[in-house]
Motif scaffolding. Structure first.
Motif, PDB file in Angstrom:
ATOM      1  N   ALA B 404     -67.357 -30.254  11.250  1.00 19.06           N
ATOM      2  CA  ALA B 404     -68.601 -30.407  10.496  1.00 19.06           C
ATOM      3  C   ALA B 404     -69.691 -29.660  11.244  1.00 19.06           C
ATOM      4  O   ALA B 404     -70.244 -30.178  12.209  1.00 19.06           O
ATOM      5  CB  ALA B 404     -68.954 -31.887  10.352  1.00 19.06           C
ATOM      6  N   GLY B 405     -69.968 -28.461  10.818  1.00 24.16           N
ATOM      7  CA  GLY B 405     -70.952 -27.633  11.504  1.00 24.16           C
ATOM      8  C   GLY B 405     -72.163 -27.369  10.649  1.00 24.16           C
ATOM      9  O   GLY B 405     -72.857 -28.303  10.236  1.00 24.16           O
ATOM     10  N   LEU B 406     -72.393 -26.087  10.328  1.00 21.13           N
ATOM     11  CA  LEU B 406     -73.542 -25.719   9.506  1.00 21.13           C
ATOM     12  C   LEU B 406     -73.413 -26.370   8.130  1.00 21.13           C
ATOM     13  O   LEU B 406     -72.352 -26.297   7.502  1.00 21.13           O
ATOM     14  CB  LEU B 406     -73.599 -24.190   9.391  1.00 21.13           C
ATOM     15  N   PHE B 407     -74.500 -26.991   7.666  1.00 18.10           N
ATOM     16  CA  PHE B 407     -74.508 -27.731   6.391  1.00 18.10           C
ATOM     17  C   PHE B 407     -73.322 -28.695   6.313  1.00 18.10           C
ATOM     18  O   PHE B 407     -72.762 -28.943   5.244  1.00 18.10           O
ATOM     19  CB  PHE B 407     -74.489 -26.776   5.187  1.00 18.10           C
ATOM     20  N   ALA B 408     -72.907 -29.206   7.479  1.00 16.03           N
ATOM     21  CA  ALA B 408     -71.821 -30.183   7.596  1.00 16.03           C
ATOM     22  C   ALA B 408     -70.463 -29.629   7.140  1.00 16.03           C
ATOM     23  O   ALA B 408     -69.553 -30.389   6.825  1.00 16.03           O
ATOM     24  CB  ALA B 408     -72.156 -31.477   6.861  1.00 16.03           C
ATOM     25  N   LYS B 409     -70.325 -28.303   7.103  1.00 17.38           N
ATOM     26  CA  LYS B 409     -69.052 -27.682   6.714  1.00 17.38           C
ATOM     27  C   LYS B 409     -68.372 -27.070   7.939  1.00 17.38           C
ATOM     28  O   LYS B 409     -69.047 -26.768   8.934  1.00 17.38           O
ATOM     29  CB  LYS B 409     -69.315 -26.568   5.680  1.00 17.38           C
ATOM     30  N   PRO B 410     -67.059 -26.840   7.853  1.00 18.36           N
ATOM     31  CA  PRO B 410     -66.350 -26.236   8.991  1.00 18.36           C
ATOM     32  C   PRO B 410     -66.977 -24.883   9.349  1.00 18.36           C
ATOM     33  O   PRO B 410     -67.179 -24.035   8.478  1.00 18.36           O
ATOM     34  CB  PRO B 410     -64.934 -26.035   8.456  1.00 18.36           C
TER      35      PRO B 410
END
Lengths: 318, 627
Positions: B404-410
């Motif tokens: 969960a990275g940028l904008f909570a996406k991989p």
């Protein structure tokens, strides 16, 4: 026919806390796992009705295989995890965090537990030297990010500053602020959705602020007082309490707490009326109440003056 | 969300135009536009309005460039346009040192006084600045031209550096290196002479035959895509598209590439974990927020080989199944950002970004984000928050960015230099790459050599060369003076003494002596340098750059600076031994309990100096007294 809703069963995880093997449901935090073992874990920025922000770092525990300590309040348990809640590293870090906080912030009105933890971990905030005198005015509110006057080290910098008195309901004394983010959360998505305050600035000059530090009446504040309800150090306080403390008349031993239901609307919020000398001096709501979760609105929190209105037209003694 | 707006008053027409240039014209009166009969009947807002928060920082930067500070009226207008509470937007604006939140000078000169420039007389430059322009700026200073001291501007090999930030009708950011008062005056338009502000050929010292990461530097024209392609550019993307994502990741893993940003995480594993994540979309970020004092390698790569960065990021996006790439470049690198902007534009025109790249079914585009003065924004999770329009405060891990990275996406995040290695791996193959260097430190490494050496500059070396060999390549210590110490890895790195000259500059050997390669900084200090002064600057740097989120770092960096000040002025609280123990305790709690790498390493350099006896030892007082 009555229907009982049953949540999907949770997988049980096996983990070790301080040498004892325990089973906890998936999703359990390390803080809850410690509580299950009856281990008292210090927390400052954690509150059960808010999203954990894990910034105070006083709840850190050691997890085998982890390079640094981890915050118990937000870290979820994993199968096979080995947790130490009282190792030398944990004790040293908790001591250090409490020392750093107490040397920079006025913790005199923090809960008795905080002082017990300081004693338990042997925190000596004086190690950093005498506290520096508060600078004239309040330069913290105008501090520019990435700049500071180089320290000479002869006194320990603090966040000391005058209290902000800009309305009749509550005051903000940020010399007591440990920057736990609870008020920001309560003002935002965790309760009120008003977003009147946020963290501004950075580093040691990070502070809770309205936009451009405008007084509360010029901000989006709706005076729900939910920030007061979650503040752990007395930085946010009923004006009535602040005035009585200044006058030397605040005396919790003479106070009673009456639980009642707010009369204003049909939601049915529980109120706890703190009464001293037959006058309401502050209003809270229980954190575990399933309607309020400790949060109220401006009417429940501050609209109690009518109770003190006597039939002869006089007001109760404040 | 019921925002309280309008308190700040209206923006000026210039501010409104600046914000509209970033956000487009407002669609309705809800968004601050003209009121129309139809507009009053349509409610705007909700998720689509709030989903534009990533435009907050660019909009604030536009206001800063227009007015010289973020005015209440303009902040209010930005908040109206983006449905952001003013308190939150103010909290973001007040985080970045290149933004001002109260009336300020329209022209600000940032003068680097950080560790590398200090060795070359930064204090003298600051004294001259003070003579010419008066004392450095303080809050509320609204002189037309003011100046401030700045953390590292990433031009360490040139000896001194300044950055001019000019607001108004034709706003601009200009770097000057080497910097002098005369050049600064010239750039401000009130001096004489026509010296170039930048030396366009700042030293890249490795000879062309031995360049791998720097292959295109001074070969291809950095402003021309056709020149880049004529020199072999974009052949690796072609090869990558033929190999397929799994094939690329296999090569990277076989190459045993470790990240060059400081943490040395295996790149192949990171890519694989993003690629295999079933959650969509995926993002890939090139971290060009190079701010570690003493580091300039990423700037050189971007300024002299921007297409290489774009090509490598495109390959990374393809391998990890990302649909969008981001380059986050620090705000202090205006020229490099400009280069990237042109490169991305040219790549789009030639179909190397956008839909169906090189005729394949791969669609990918790159967004360029500019920082605004915050070292911490280079921490990967803080970087996500910065792009998303929040305060760049690091997040707690787990979850890791690949989950969960940028904008909570991989999300995959790699440093510029790491990505440059990808091109070389595809060129020679993973197995051949793994033959370079040592078994655990494969390939080549860029070293940013600065300080007291005859030939400071960027050096590309195969892993395995020793520290002494690198310094010898750089012509040795200036004037043949004795070496005092070397700061390896930047402010977050550690000092090593002459005993380390025989240490090979590999991840494993440097770790074995308790140091780190970090971002490749090799700051050489001879016996004339007062190390306590450098240490104090490092402590000030961390105190300034701490985000303030967690207690150990927020207060620990303050206490560390105070304690160093006492040690240097030899006014200890109690005995020197007690002070030393306290210093170690502060370092321990920062290292163990801080949220992110900044706090965890903020004491590293200071503690290494103590163990080398550079400070705090019995001889320290005498040594300083002699100088």
């Amino acid at each position: 026919m009555s229907v009982t809703f049953v949540a999907a069963p949770k997988r049980l995880l096996t983990m070790t806390v301080d040498g004892q093997t325990i089973k906890v449901p998936e999703g359990t935090t390390l803080l809850q796992a410690c509580q299950q073992r009856g281990i008292d874990t210090p927390t400052l920025c954690y509150l059960e009705n808010l999203t954990p922000v894990n910034v105070c770092r006083v709840c850190v525990v050691e997890v085998e295989g982890s390079r640094t300590l981890v915050p118990a309040c937000s870290r979820k348990a994993e199968d096979g995890m080995v947790v130490k809640s009282d190792s030398d590293r944990v004790r040293a870090s908790r001591k250090g965090v409490l020392e750093l906080l107490a040397s920079s912030v006025d913790l005199s009105l923090a809960s008795p537990e905080v002082h017990q933890w300081m004693e338990r971990y042997g925190a000596e905030p004086d190690r950093f030297g005498p506290s520096s005198a508060p600078p004239p005015g309040n330069p913290r509110d105008r501090a520019r990010p990435g700049e500071h006057v180089p320290a000479d080290g002869l006194a320990a910098a603090t966040v000391s500053q005058p209290a902000k008195l800009d309305n009749d309901t509550y005051i903000r004394d940020y010399s007591r602020c440990i920057l736990c983010y609870k008020c920001v959360e309560a003002c935002g998505v965790d309760a009120q959705n008003t977003f009147a305050i946020a963290v501004a600035g950075r580093g040691f000059e990070a502070r809770i602020s309205t936009e451009f530090d405008v007084p509360l009446p010029d901000s989006a504040c709706v005076y729900c007082g939910n920030c007061i309800g979650v503040c752990p150090t007395g930085a946010l306080m009923f004006k009535s309490e602040f005035d009585m403390r200044n006058a030397g008349t605040w005396d919790e031993s003479k106070q009673t707490i009456t639980t009642t239901i707010c009369p204003y609307c049909g939601v049915g919020c529980n109120l706890e009326l703190h009464v001293q000398d037959n006058s309401i001096v502050k209003v809270t709501s229980p954190l575990d109440h399933d309607i309020t979760r400790g949060h109220l609105c401006v009417k429940g929190r501050f609209g109690y003056q009518f109770v003190q209105h006597r039939s002869d037209g006089s007001e109760a003694q404040q | 969300m019921d925002l309280r707006l309008g308190v700040g008053g209206p923006p000026t027409s210039a501010e409104k135009a600046a914000v509209d240039a970033v956000l487009g014209d407002p669609e309705s009166s809800w968004l601050g536009g003209e009121r129309t009969a139809a507009g009053g009947h349509i409610a705007r807002g909700g998720h689509s309005a709030r989903a534009q928060r990533h435009l907050l920082l660019p909009a604030l930067q536009a206001v800063q460039a227009s007015s010289g500070w973020v005015t209440p009226g303009a902040l209010d207008y930005v908040c109206t346009r983006l449905t952001i509470p003013p308190a939150e937007a103010y909290g973001v604006a007040a985080f970045y040192s290149l933004l001002r939140t109260e009336p300020a000078a329209t022209t600000v000169v940032h003068v680097c006084d950080d560790i590398a420039c200090r060795c070359q007389g930064a204090e003298a430059l600051c004294a001259e600045m003070e003579k010419r322009f008066g004392p450095p700026s303080e809050p509320g200073d609204t002189r037309a031209v003011s100046w401030v001291r700045s953390p590292c501007l990433g031009r360490c090999e040139q000896g001194s550096a300044a950055l001019i930030q000019r607001a108004g009708q034709s706003p601009e950011m200009l770097s000057i290196a080497p910097a002098s008062v005369a050049k600064i005056e010239h750039a401000l338009g009130n001096g004489n002479g026509s010296k170039p502000l930048l030396d366009p050929t700042s030293p890249v010292r490795t000879d062309p035959a031995h360049r791998r990461l720097l292959r295109q530097v001074d070969v291809a024209n950095p402003g021309s895509l056709s020149s880049y392609r004529a020199h072999g550019g974009y052949q690796m993307l072609r090869r990558a598209l033929d190999m397929g994502p799994q094939g690329i990741i296999r090569e990277i893993k076989e190459a045993n590439l470790l990240g060059r940003g400081g943490a040395a995480f295996p790149t192949g594993l990171k890519w694989e974990s993003v690629a295999n994540n079933p959650v969509r979309p995926h993002y890939f970020i090139c971290n060009a927020d190079e701010s570690e004092p003493g580091t300039f390698k990423d700037r050189v790569l971007i300024e002299r080989d921007p297409f290489g960065v774009v090509e490598a990021l495109t390959i990374a996006g393809y391998a990890t199944g990302a649909e969008r790439g981001y380059i986050y470049i620090r705000g202090e690198y205006p020229e490099a950002a400009e280069r990237l902007c042109e490169a991305i534009e040219q790549a789009r025109t030639q179909g190397l970004l956008g839909a169906s790249i090189m005729g394949s079914e791969f669609h990918f585009d790159i967004e360029l984000h500019r920082g605004a003065g915050a070292y911490i924004a280079g921490e990967e999770t803080a970087l996500f928050n910065s792009i998303e329009g929040h305060r760049p405060e690091p997040r707690n891990k787990p979850p890791f960015p690949t989950q969960a990275g940028l904008f909570a996406k991989p999300t995959g995040v790699n440093n510029v230099e790491t990505l440059a290695n990808v091109l070389e791996i595809l060129r020679i193959g993973g197995a051949a790459f793994a033959e370079l260097g040592t078994p655990t430190s494969t390939g080549t490494r860029l070293f940013c050599v600065s300080g007291c050496v005859e030939r400071p500059g960027l050096y590309e070396l195969e892993f395995g060369a020793t520290l002494g060999e690198l310094i010898a390549m750089a012509g040795g210590v200036s004037g043949g003076r004795p070496l005092q110490t070397v700061l390896l890895g930047g402010a977050a790195g550690s000092f090593v003494g002459p005993a380390a000259l025989g240490t090979p500059l590999t991840f494993e050997s440097v770790r074995a002596i308790g140091a780190t390669l970090g971002s490749g900084v090799v700051l050489v200090l001879d016996d004339t340098i007062d190390v306590t002064d450098i240490l104090r600057r490092i402590a000030q740097f961390f105190r300034d750059e701490s985000c303030g989120q967690c207690v150990p770092c927020r207060v620990g960096t303050v206490r560390q600076e105070e304690l160093l000040a006492r040690m240097i002025s030899r006014r200890p609280l109690g005995s020197p031994e007690r002070e030393l123990a306290l210093l170690m305790d502060i370092g321990g709690v920062m290292r163990d309990a801080s949220i992110c790498g900044l706090g965890q390493t903020a004491a590293a350099a200071v503690q290494s100096a103590v163990s080398l006896g550079l400070i705090g030892g019995p001889s320290d007082g005498d040594r300083v007294a002699q100088q």
